[in-house]
Design a protein around this motif. Structure first.
Motif, PDB file in Angstrom:
ATOM      1  N   SER A  73       0.832  -1.206   0.000  1.00  0.00           N
ATOM      2  CA  SER A  73       0.000   0.000   0.000  1.00  0.00           C
ATOM      3  C   SER A  73       0.863   1.251   0.000  1.00  0.00           C
ATOM      4  O   SER A  73       0.603   2.197  -0.743  1.00  0.00           O
ATOM      5  N   LEU A  74       1.890   1.277   0.846  1.00  0.00           N
ATOM      6  CA  LEU A  74       2.777   2.441   0.891  1.00  0.00           C
ATOM      7  C   LEU A  74       3.495   2.645  -0.448  1.00  0.00           C
ATOM      8  O   LEU A  74       3.637   3.775  -0.918  1.00  0.00           O
ATOM      9  N   ARG A  75       3.916   1.564  -1.053  1.00  0.00           N
ATOM     10  CA  ARG A  75       4.590   1.644  -2.359  1.00  0.00           C
ATOM     11  C   ARG A  75       3.651   2.213  -3.417  1.00  0.00           C
ATOM     12  O   ARG A  75       4.044   3.041  -4.230  1.00  0.00           O
ATOM     13  N   LYS A  76       2.393   1.762  -3.382  1.00  0.00           N
ATOM     14  CA  LYS A  76       1.389   2.262  -4.322  1.00  0.00           C
ATOM     15  C   LYS A  76       1.231   3.781  -4.201  1.00  0.00           C
ATOM     16  O   LYS A  76       0.977   4.470  -5.173  1.00  0.00           O
ATOM     17  N   HIS A  77       1.396   4.284  -2.980  1.00  0.00           N
ATOM     18  CA  HIS A  77       1.235   5.718  -2.735  1.00  0.00           C
ATOM     19  C   HIS A  77       2.557   6.483  -2.819  1.00  0.00           C
ATOM     20  O   HIS A  77       2.624   7.629  -2.381  1.00  0.00           O
ATOM     21  N   GLY A  78       3.602   5.847  -3.355  1.00  0.00           N
ATOM     22  CA  GLY A  78       4.833   6.569  -3.671  1.00  0.00           C
ATOM     23  C   GLY A  78       6.008   6.385  -2.733  1.00  0.00           C
ATOM     24  O   GLY A  78       7.045   7.019  -2.932  1.00  0.00           O
ATOM     25  N   MET A  79       5.907   5.545  -1.729  1.00  0.00           N
ATOM     26  CA  MET A  79       7.032   5.329  -0.818  1.00  0.00           C
ATOM     27  C   MET A  79       8.142   4.589  -1.566  1.00  0.00           C
ATOM     28  O   MET A  79       7.893   3.572  -2.196  1.00  0.00           O
ATOM     29  N   PRO A  80       9.376   5.088  -1.500  1.00  0.00           N
ATOM     30  CA  PRO A  80      10.497   4.401  -2.153  1.00  0.00           C
ATOM     31  C   PRO A  80      10.783   3.043  -1.498  1.00  0.00           C
ATOM     32  O   PRO A  80      10.451   2.816  -0.337  1.00  0.00           O
ATOM     33  N   ASP A  81      11.415   2.164  -2.247  1.00  0.00           N
ATOM     34  CA  ASP A  81      11.716   0.816  -1.754  1.00  0.00           C
ATOM     35  C   ASP A  81      12.690   0.790  -0.576  1.00  0.00           C
ATOM     36  O   ASP A  81      12.570  -0.055   0.307  1.00  0.00           O
ATOM     37  N   THR A  82      13.662   1.692  -0.541  1.00  0.00           N
ATOM     38  CA  THR A  82      14.705   1.639   0.486  1.00  0.00           C
ATOM     39  C   THR A  82      14.148   1.713   1.905  1.00  0.00           C
ATOM     40  O   THR A  82      14.466   0.861   2.741  1.00  0.00           O
ATOM     41  N   PRO A  83      13.296   2.689   2.248  1.00  0.00           N
ATOM     42  CA  PRO A  83      12.771   2.685   3.624  1.00  0.00           C
ATOM     43  C   PRO A  83      11.845   1.508   3.909  1.00  0.00           C
ATOM     44  O   PRO A  83      11.772   1.035   5.047  1.00  0.00           O
ATOM     45  N   LEU A  84      11.155   1.015   2.892  1.00  0.00           N
ATOM     46  CA  LEU A  84      10.298  -0.150   3.094  1.00  0.00           C
ATOM     47  C   LEU A  84      11.134  -1.385   3.424  1.00  0.00           C
ATOM     48  O   LEU A  84      10.782  -2.162   4.312  1.00  0.00           O
ATOM     49  N   LEU A  85      12.208  -1.566   2.718  1.00  0.00           N
ATOM     50  CA  LEU A  85      13.110  -2.690   2.989  1.00  0.00           C
ATOM     51  C   LEU A  85      13.748  -2.551   4.370  1.00  0.00           C
ATOM     52  O   LEU A  85      13.834  -3.530   5.126  1.00  0.00           O
ATOM     53  N   LEU A  86      14.150  -1.350   4.724  1.00  0.00           N
ATOM     54  CA  LEU A  86      14.724  -1.106   6.048  1.00  0.00           C
ATOM     55  C   LEU A  86      13.712  -1.447   7.139  1.00  0.00           C
ATOM     56  O   LEU A  86      14.046  -2.106   8.128  1.00  0.00           O
ATOM     57  N   HIS A  87      12.472  -1.030   6.955  1.00  0.00           N
ATOM     58  CA  HIS A  87      11.429  -1.316   7.950  1.00  0.00           C
ATOM     59  C   HIS A  87      11.212  -2.821   8.088  1.00  0.00           C
ATOM     60  O   HIS A  87      11.137  -3.345   9.200  1.00  0.00           O
ATOM     61  N   ALA A  88      11.114  -3.522   6.967  1.00  0.00           N
ATOM     62  CA  ALA A  88      10.888  -4.972   7.003  1.00  0.00           C
ATOM     63  C   ALA A  88      12.044  -5.685   7.698  1.00  0.00           C
ATOM     64  O   ALA A  88      11.825  -6.592   8.515  1.00  0.00           O
ATOM     65  N   ARG A  89      13.268  -5.279   7.398  1.00  0.00           N
ATOM     66  CA  ARG A  89      14.434  -5.904   8.034  1.00  0.00           C
ATOM     67  C   ARG A  89      14.482  -5.596   9.529  1.00  0.00           C
ATOM     68  O   ARG A  89      14.849  -6.459  10.338  1.00  0.00           O
ATOM     69  N   THR A  90      14.111  -4.380   9.893  1.00  0.00           N
ATOM     70  CA  THR A  90      14.088  -4.002  11.308  1.00  0.00           C
ATOM     71  C   THR A  90      13.048  -4.827  12.057  1.00  0.00           C
ATOM     72  O   THR A  90      13.319  -5.344  13.153  1.00  0.00           O
ATOM     73  N   GLN A  91      11.850  -4.960  11.482  1.00  0.00           N
ATOM     74  CA  GLN A  91      10.796  -5.760  12.109  1.00  0.00           C
ATOM     75  C   GLN A  91      11.255  -7.201  12.310  1.00  0.00           C
ATOM     76  O   GLN A  91      10.990  -7.810  13.335  1.00  0.00           O
ATOM     77  N   ALA A  92      11.947  -7.749  11.309  1.00  0.00           N
ATOM     78  CA  ALA A  92      12.392  -9.148  11.389  1.00  0.00           C
ATOM     79  C   ALA A  92      13.515  -9.342  12.407  1.00  0.00           C
ATOM     80  O   ALA A  92      13.623 -10.395  13.023  1.00  0.00           O
ATOM     81  N   ALA A  93      14.330  -8.322  12.604  1.00  0.00           N
ATOM     82  CA  ALA A  93      15.493  -8.459  13.492  1.00  0.00           C
ATOM     83  C   ALA A  93      15.232  -7.989  14.924  1.00  0.00           C
ATOM     84  O   ALA A  93      16.017  -8.296  15.819  1.00  0.00           O
ATOM     85  N   ALA A  94      14.145  -7.274  15.148  1.00  0.00           N
ATOM     86  CA  ALA A  94      13.880  -6.711  16.472  1.00  0.00           C
ATOM     87  C   ALA A  94      13.716  -7.806  17.524  1.00  0.00           C
ATOM     88  O   ALA A  94      13.161  -8.873  17.257  1.00  0.00           O
ATOM     89  N   LYS A  95      14.202  -7.533  18.720  1.00  0.00           N
ATOM     90  CA  LYS A  95      14.066  -8.444  19.856  1.00  0.00           C
ATOM     91  C   LYS A  95      13.195  -7.747  20.890  1.00  0.00           C
ATOM     92  O   LYS A  95      13.472  -6.617  21.288  1.00  0.00           O
ATOM     93  N   TYR A  96      12.142  -8.438  21.307  1.00  0.00           N
ATOM     94  CA  TYR A  96      11.174  -7.857  22.226  1.00  0.00           C
ATOM     95  C   TYR A  96      11.356  -8.449  23.624  1.00  0.00           C
ATOM     96  O   TYR A  96      11.079  -9.619  23.846  1.00  0.00           O
ATOM     97  N   HIS A  97      11.836  -7.619  24.544  1.00  0.00           N
ATOM     98  CA  HIS A  97      12.049  -8.007  25.939  1.00  0.00           C
ATOM     99  C   HIS A  97      10.863  -7.539  26.766  1.00  0.00           C
ATOM    100  O   HIS A  97      10.195  -6.570  26.422  1.00  0.00           O
TER     101      HIS A  97
END
Length: 163
Positions: free
Chosen positions: A18-42
């Motif tokens: 959805s964000l890509r459809k509305h013009g968000m570049p790929d770089t921040p989307l990839l960064l967000h996805a990688r951050t979500q996957a790597a985050a550790k929740y204490h």
């Protein structure tokens, strides 16, 4: 109608599309996805921070930005905007004309963040059966679209007035 815990249930790929459809570049989307996957929740309690943690995995995937994430609201607004457009393209809509005939309004869905209301103005002569069928169709449509976002609806009952 409240989209319950929608921030916690957003699917990363769907919100990124959805964000890509509305013009968000790929770089921040990839960064967000990688951050979500790597985050550790204490867990944090008054006794301190837990040594063990939860983390996204194939067996236990984490979805959603979470209620406290800075971008959760923006992501949901973009997703729900697309969902509202889909709803309006398939819902049974009714026209309402003000008493002097100078303004016509199409009844549709109104939303603010994760709360929505369906508006209806049924033409004179509409039977209760026709109204019930239309209302059920639109409610089922909205529920299905919210379910497609991994959310669920909590319906608040309100009185209905007729004239």
């Amino acid at each position: 109608m409240d989209a319950v815990a929608n921030f916690d249930r957003m699917v990363e790929l769907q919100s990124n599309m959805s964000l890509r459809k509305h013009g968000m570049p790929d770089t921040p989307l990839l960064l967000h996805a990688r951050t979500q996957a790597a985050a550790k929740y204490h867990v944090i309690t008054q006794n301190g921070v837990s040594k063990k943690f939860n983390q996204h995995s194939e067996e236990n995937p984490f979805h959603g930005a979470g209620q406290g994430a800075g971008d959760a609201c923006t992501r949901w607004v973009i997703i729900s905007s697309d969902v509202i457009l889909a709803y309006n393209s398939s819902a049974e809509q009714w026209e309402s004309v003000n008493p002097d005939g100078t303004r016509t309004v199409i009844a549709d869905i109104q939303a603010f963040i994760d709360d929505s209301s369906m508006l209806y103005a049924l033409p004179a002569g509409t039977t209760a059966e026709e109204m019930a069928k239309s209302l059920q169709h639109n409610a089922d449509l909205w529920n299905g679209l919210i379910n497609a976002t991994a959310g669920k609806i909590n319906v608040e009952k309100r009185s209905m007035t007729t004239s």
